[in-house]
Design a protein around this motif. Structure first.
Motif, PDB file in Angstrom:
ATOM      1  N   GLY A   1     -10.586  34.754 -30.479  1.00 20.85           N
ATOM      2  CA  GLY A   1     -10.202  34.426 -31.159  1.00 20.85           C
ATOM      3  C   GLY A   1     -10.457  32.932 -31.814  1.00 20.85           C
ATOM      4  O   GLY A   1      -9.244  32.530 -32.460  1.00 20.85           O
ATOM      5  N   LYS A   2     -11.613  32.327 -31.154  1.00 23.64           N
ATOM      6  CA  LYS A   2     -11.396  30.884 -31.605  1.00 23.64           C
ATOM      7  C   LYS A   2     -11.275  30.363 -33.184  1.00 23.64           C
ATOM      8  O   LYS A   2     -10.449  29.650 -33.377  1.00 23.64           O
ATOM      9  N   PRO A   3     -12.144  31.062 -33.976  1.00 21.65           N
ATOM     10  CA  PRO A   3     -11.613  31.012 -35.662  1.00 21.65           C
ATOM     11  C   PRO A   3     -10.589  31.314 -36.558  1.00 21.65           C
ATOM     12  O   PRO A   3     -10.896  33.056 -36.037  1.00 21.65           O
ATOM     13  N   GLN A   4     -10.061  31.026 -36.809  1.00 15.78           N
ATOM     14  CA  GLN A   4      -8.358  30.886 -37.879  1.00 15.78           C
ATOM     15  C   GLN A   4      -9.082  30.497 -38.869  1.00 15.78           C
ATOM     16  O   GLN A   4      -9.168  29.870 -38.907  1.00 15.78           O
ATOM     17  N   GLY A   5      -8.272  32.025 -39.383  1.00 10.38           N
ATOM     18  CA  GLY A   5      -7.624  31.092 -40.664  1.00 10.38           C
ATOM     19  C   GLY A   5      -6.286  31.222 -41.581  1.00 10.38           C
ATOM     20  O   GLY A   5      -5.305  32.794 -40.902  1.00 10.38           O
ATOM     21  N   PHE A   6      -5.760  30.734 -42.351  1.00  9.52           N
ATOM     22  CA  PHE A   6      -4.531  30.359 -42.421  1.00  9.52           C
ATOM     23  C   PHE A   6      -3.618  29.378 -43.766  1.00  9.52           C
ATOM     24  O   PHE A   6      -4.201  28.460 -43.907  1.00  9.52           O
TER      25      PHE A   6
ATOM     26  N   PRO B   1       1.445  34.370 -48.041  1.00 13.44           N
ATOM     27  CA  PRO B   1       0.292  33.864 -46.844  1.00 13.44           C
ATOM     28  C   PRO B   1      -0.716  34.945 -46.693  1.00 13.44           C
ATOM     29  O   PRO B   1      -0.858  35.998 -46.288  1.00 13.44           O
ATOM     30  N   LEU B   2      -1.246  33.974 -45.981  1.00 15.56           N
ATOM     31  CA  LEU B   2      -2.740  34.760 -45.970  1.00 15.56           C
ATOM     32  C   LEU B   2      -3.194  34.048 -44.651  1.00 15.56           C
ATOM     33  O   LEU B   2      -3.322  33.327 -44.442  1.00 15.56           O
ATOM     34  N   LEU B   3      -3.385  35.138 -43.591  1.00 15.99           N
ATOM     35  CA  LEU B   3      -3.763  35.502 -42.159  1.00 15.99           C
ATOM     36  C   LEU B   3      -5.514  35.783 -42.220  1.00 15.99           C
ATOM     37  O   LEU B   3      -5.644  36.735 -42.894  1.00 15.99           O
ATOM     38  N   ALA B   4      -5.890  34.870 -42.169  1.00 17.08           N
ATOM     39  CA  ALA B   4      -7.865  34.844 -41.678  1.00 17.08           C
ATOM     40  C   ALA B   4      -8.133  35.181 -40.587  1.00 17.08           C
ATOM     41  O   ALA B   4      -8.500  34.388 -39.287  1.00 17.08           O
ATOM     42  N   LEU B   5      -8.588  36.797 -39.569  1.00 19.07           N
ATOM     43  CA  LEU B   5      -8.548  36.592 -38.305  1.00 19.07           C
ATOM     44  C   LEU B   5     -10.427  37.246 -38.446  1.00 19.07           C
ATOM     45  O   LEU B   5     -11.088  36.892 -39.274  1.00 19.07           O
ATOM     46  N   PRO B   6     -10.737  36.926 -36.843  1.00 25.06           N
ATOM     47  CA  PRO B   6     -12.140  37.070 -36.863  1.00 25.06           C
ATOM     48  C   PRO B   6     -12.361  38.683 -36.424  1.00 25.06           C
ATOM     49  O   PRO B   6     -11.447  39.415 -36.582  1.00 25.06           O
ATOM     50  N   GLY B   7     -13.808  38.197 -36.576  1.00 22.96           N
ATOM     51  CA  GLY B   7     -14.577  40.618 -37.213  1.00 22.96           C
ATOM     52  C   GLY B   7     -14.267  41.041 -36.096  1.00 22.96           C
ATOM     53  O   GLY B   7     -14.274  41.907 -36.146  1.00 22.96           O
ATOM     54  N   ASN B   8     -14.910  40.710 -34.424  1.00 19.25           N
ATOM     55  CA  ASN B   8     -15.001  41.357 -33.370  1.00 19.25           C
ATOM     56  C   ASN B   8     -13.168  41.566 -33.201  1.00 19.25           C
ATOM     57  O   ASN B   8     -12.038  41.142 -33.493  1.00 19.25           O
ATOM     58  N   PRO B   9     -13.449  43.504 -32.603  1.00 19.53           N
ATOM     59  CA  PRO B   9     -12.709  44.268 -32.828  1.00 19.53           C
ATOM     60  C   PRO B   9     -10.819  43.717 -31.748  1.00 19.53           C
ATOM     61  O   PRO B   9     -10.026  43.317 -32.083  1.00 19.53           O
ATOM     62  N   VAL B  10     -11.910  43.328 -30.221  1.00 24.94           N
ATOM     63  CA  VAL B  10     -11.027  42.640 -29.353  1.00 24.94           C
ATOM     64  C   VAL B  10      -9.926  41.237 -29.636  1.00 24.94           C
ATOM     65  O   VAL B  10      -9.270  41.045 -30.226  1.00 24.94           O
ATOM     66  N   SER B  11     -10.658  40.238 -30.724  1.00 23.00           N
ATOM     67  CA  SER B  11     -10.664  38.778 -31.169  1.00 23.00           C
ATOM     68  C   SER B  11      -9.564  39.469 -32.014  1.00 23.00           C
ATOM     69  O   SER B  11      -8.404  38.811 -32.735  1.00 23.00           O
ATOM     70  N   ALA B  12     -10.186  40.431 -33.283  1.00 21.21           N
ATOM     71  CA  ALA B  12      -8.969  41.019 -34.191  1.00 21.21           C
ATOM     72  C   ALA B  12      -7.615  41.351 -34.081  1.00 21.21           C
ATOM     73  O   ALA B  12      -6.720  40.838 -34.083  1.00 21.21           O
ATOM     74  N   TYR B  13      -7.829  41.962 -33.007  1.00 19.09           N
ATOM     75  CA  TYR B  13      -6.307  42.334 -32.563  1.00 19.09           C
ATOM     76  C   TYR B  13      -5.327  41.387 -31.948  1.00 19.09           C
ATOM     77  O   TYR B  13      -4.574  41.708 -32.115  1.00 19.09           O
TER      78      TYR B  13
END
Length: 440
Positions: free
Chosen positions: A317-322, A331-343
């Motif tokens: 989960g290194k890359p994040q956006g808020f 509020p917008l939370l932008a999560l990475p795309g790899n499934p485990v990273s996103a969860y």
């Protein structure tokens, strides 16, 4: 705080940055069933005792204790049955010495009666052996007459639900901050509350990005994969207490994504995206929310509001956006795309945001100490790693599940905890005590 491109944020800094910009949603008054899953705003006190009158907990006969204190099978107490008392009836006979009133479960205890003798302790008014049920009531619904033989004694108050024995006037029924589930709604209804002031469940819109994504149930083409993130994150949002809407996968097209987000703002208290926040050529979320395209740590301006894209000292989960976007600063939370990273990112950042908007008392997951049953090595120095694990509460142990890779959905499905490996720890032996984030 600096927003420079070289800034690396800690997990705690990023979470504090998010929660520091959020406040609970404004309270609304809702009918009871619509309030399920919402958080109570104010204390609720009891305005009418429950039960509101003394009533029978059994089908049987309302009696005076003195009249049956010596009753035995060999020498039953013989009482005159003076009438029926059914549930919901407001008028009933007074029970005097040597008398009994046939009574149904939930019916008010008539004047003079002190106890209820279950029908199984009597002959049911038949003059024969012990009755199995109140059959005579069905045969003679107009009213009981004759005699009943009681074969066992009953003490005062036996099989009687006293007035206020559940809750009494002035007692605290439910405290502010309570999440309303079926038992709480039952209590509110029982004490006469038709509506209640709550904070509404946040509306969360979830969408995935990626031209390679195909909905489950459709055939995969070359280079395509099924979209699991939008399903996982929507389910996670619902489990957290939100009303979640799954938009599905949006292709890697900036204008399409921007238009989709703008369309969803009308029904969103939070927007959650997955994918498109890394450093690749098709980082569509960053590009859609920034006229410049931007890079990590850069403030990405949208039509209204901004989104910060950050590098976090964590794995996965290194890359994040808020950020806050749109006319209502949603509020917008932008999560990475790899499934485990996103969860994992959802659990660490989105779930606390949802719980904060709800006004819940328990914003964060429980963190416990447990003994790790296996050795762990290769954790990246300087990053807080979250490994999937199986937690055994009874033994106080946790066992890693799968590896550290962020695409292992199969291992994620077997996990019920996250094992926390601190930033300065790169390895530890089996038997080491660690922090464990307990998941549902």
């Amino acid at each position: 705080m600096s927003q420079g491109a070289d800034r690396v944020w800690s997990v705690s800094e990023h979470l504090d940055s998010i929660l520091g910009q959020l406040r609970p949603l404004d309270p609304i008054e809702l009918p009871l069933l619509d309030a399920q899953g919402c958080v109570l705003v104010d204390d609720v006190t009891v305005v009418a005792s429950l039960p509101p009158f003394a009533n029978s907990s059994m089908d049987g006969y309302a009696v005076r204790a003195a009249d049956v204190e010596a009753a035995t099978p060999e020498h039953p107490a013989v009482l005159d049955v003076i009438g029926d008392v059914a549930a919901g009836v407001g008028e009933f006979p007074a029970v005097g010495p040597g008398q009994a009133a046939r009574i149904m479960t939930g019916a008010a205890l008539p004047p003079g009666a002190e106890a209820v003798v279950p029908v199984e302790w009597t002959d049911g008014g038949t003059g024969e052996g012990p009755a199995e049920s109140m059959t005579a009531y069905a045969d003679d619904p107009s009213g009981a007459t004759g005699e009943v033989r009681v074969h066992r004694p009953a003490t005062a108050g036996q099989f009687v639900r006293e007035r206020g024995s559940d809750v009494s006037v002035g007692e605290l029924a439910l405290a502010a901050g309570t999440v309303l589930g079926p038992p709480q709604i039952a209590l509110l209804a029982a004490i006469g509350r038709g509506t209640v002031a709550v904070r509404p469940r946040p509306r969360v819109v979830v969408l995935s990005t990626g031209s390679e994504l195909v909905p489950p149930g459709q055939e995969l083409g070359p280079g395509r994969i099924h979209d699991s993130n939008s399903y996982a994150l929507t389910a996670a949002a619902r489990a957290a207490g939100a009303v979640a809407y799954r938009v599905g996968a949006v292709p890697d097209q900036v204008e399409t994504l921007r238009a989709t987000i703008e369309d969803q703002l009308i029904r969103a208290d939070v927007i959650v995206t997955s994918g498109g926040v890394s450093v690749g050529a098709y980082d569509v979320v960053k590009e859609a929310l920034s006229s410049l395209g931007g890079s990590f740590g850069e403030q990405a301006e949208s039509a209204a509001g901004h989104v910060d894209f950050r590098r976090l000292a964590m794995q996965p989960g290194k890359p994040q956006g808020f950020g806050r976007i749109g006319p209502d600063r949603t509020p917008l939370l932008a999560l990475p795309g790899n499934p485990v990273s996103a969860y994992v990112s959802f659990e660490l950042f989105v779930r606390p945001a949802i719980r904060t908007l709800m006004g819940a008392n328990d914003v964060h997951r429980d963190v416990v100490r447990a003994v790790c049953t296996q050795a762990v090595d290769g954790s990246p120095e300087g990053r807080r790693q979250f490994l999937r694990g199986r937690y055994d509460k009874q033994s106080g142990t946790v066992t890693p599940v799968g590896g550290a890779s962020s695409h292992l959905v199969g291992a994620l499905a077997q996990a019920d905890a996250l094992i926390v490996v601190p930033e300065k720890v790169t390895a530890f032996a089996a038997g080491t005590e660690v922090d464990v984030v307990v998941l549902d």
